[in-house]
Design an enzyme around this catalytic site. Sequence first.
Site, PDB file in Angstrom:
ATOM      1  N   GLU A 106       4.378  -0.288 -12.492  1.00  0.00           N
ATOM      2  CA  GLU A 106       4.339   0.672 -12.140  1.00  0.00           C
ATOM      3  C   GLU A 106       2.518   1.329 -12.886  1.00  0.00           C
ATOM      4  OE1 GLU A 106       6.244   5.214 -12.617  1.00  0.00           O
ATOM      5  OE2 GLU A 106       6.619   2.945 -11.290  1.00  0.00           O
TER       6      GLU A 106
ATOM      7  N   HIS B 164       2.571   1.012  -7.339  1.00  0.00           N
ATOM      8  CA  HIS B 164       2.857   0.111  -6.241  1.00  0.00           C
ATOM      9  C   HIS B 164       3.677  -0.712  -6.443  1.00  0.00           C
ATOM     10  CE1 HIS B 164       2.022  -1.604  -2.578  1.00  0.00           C
ATOM     11  NE2 HIS B 164       1.613  -3.026  -2.607  1.00  0.00           N
ATOM     12  N   HIS B 165       4.964  -0.565  -5.850  1.00  0.00           N
ATOM     13  CA  HIS B 165       6.751  -1.224  -6.244  1.00  0.00           C
ATOM     14  C   HIS B 165       7.140  -1.902  -5.199  1.00  0.00           C
ATOM     15  CE1 HIS B 165       5.418   2.602  -8.801  1.00  0.00           C
ATOM     16  NE2 HIS B 165       5.718   2.234  -9.316  1.00  0.00           N
TER      17      HIS B 165
ATOM     18  N   HIS C 209       3.136   1.127   2.389  1.00  0.00           N
ATOM     19  CA  HIS C 209       3.809   2.027   3.422  1.00  0.00           C
ATOM     20  C   HIS C 209       3.066   2.784   3.784  1.00  0.00           C
ATOM     21  CE1 HIS C 209       8.365   0.019   2.908  1.00  0.00           C
ATOM     22  NE2 HIS C 209       7.796   0.353   1.525  1.00  0.00           N
ATOM     23  N   GLU C 210       2.231   3.122   2.823  1.00  0.00           N
ATOM     24  CA  GLU C 210       1.144   3.821   3.367  1.00  0.00           C
ATOM     25  C   GLU C 210      -0.301   3.346   3.888  1.00  0.00           C
ATOM     26  OE1 GLU C 210      -0.787   3.381  -1.459  1.00  0.00           O
ATOM     27  OE2 GLU C 210       1.274   3.809  -0.324  1.00  0.00           O
TER      28      GLU C 210
ATOM     29  N   ASP D 102      -1.097  -5.006  -2.312  1.00  0.00           N
ATOM     30  CA  ASP D 102       0.212  -6.356  -2.485  1.00  0.00           C
ATOM     31  C   ASP D 102      -0.803  -7.457  -2.600  1.00  0.00           C
ATOM     32  OD1 ASP D 102       1.993  -4.618  -0.742  1.00  0.00           O
ATOM     33  OD2 ASP D 102      -0.104  -4.735   0.989  1.00  0.00           O
TER      34      ASP D 102
END
Length: 98
Positions: free
Chosen positions: A55, A59-60, A77-78, A86
Site C-alpha cells: 500500500e 504496488h500490489h 501492469h502500467e 516489482d
Amino acid sequence: MQKYSIQKAEEELADLNSSNDAPWKLKEGKLNKTVIFPDFVHAFAFMTKVALHAEKLDHHPEWCNVYNKVEIDLTTHEAGGLSAKDFELANLINKAAV
C-alpha cells in the site's frame, strides 16, 4: 514506469536471489515465488505485513493463499511487464518472510 528488458530482469533476478533461500523465478513474464509457513496464522501475518508495504508503494501483488502456502506473482501492469517496482516489492517480501 519503464518495462525491463529480459536481460535486465534476469540480472535483477540474480541479484534478488543472491541472498535468498527460497528463490524467485520468472514465470509467464512475472516474478513468482511460493512461500510456505508453519500454519495459516503465520501465512496470514506475512500477507498482512506485505499488504502494508504494498500500500505504501502503491504496488500490489497478485497472490493466492491456501492454508500455509502463499504464491506470489509480481508485475507492473502500467509498464506491461516487470519494472523496478516489482524488484523493490520482492525485496520487501523477502524481508517479511523471515
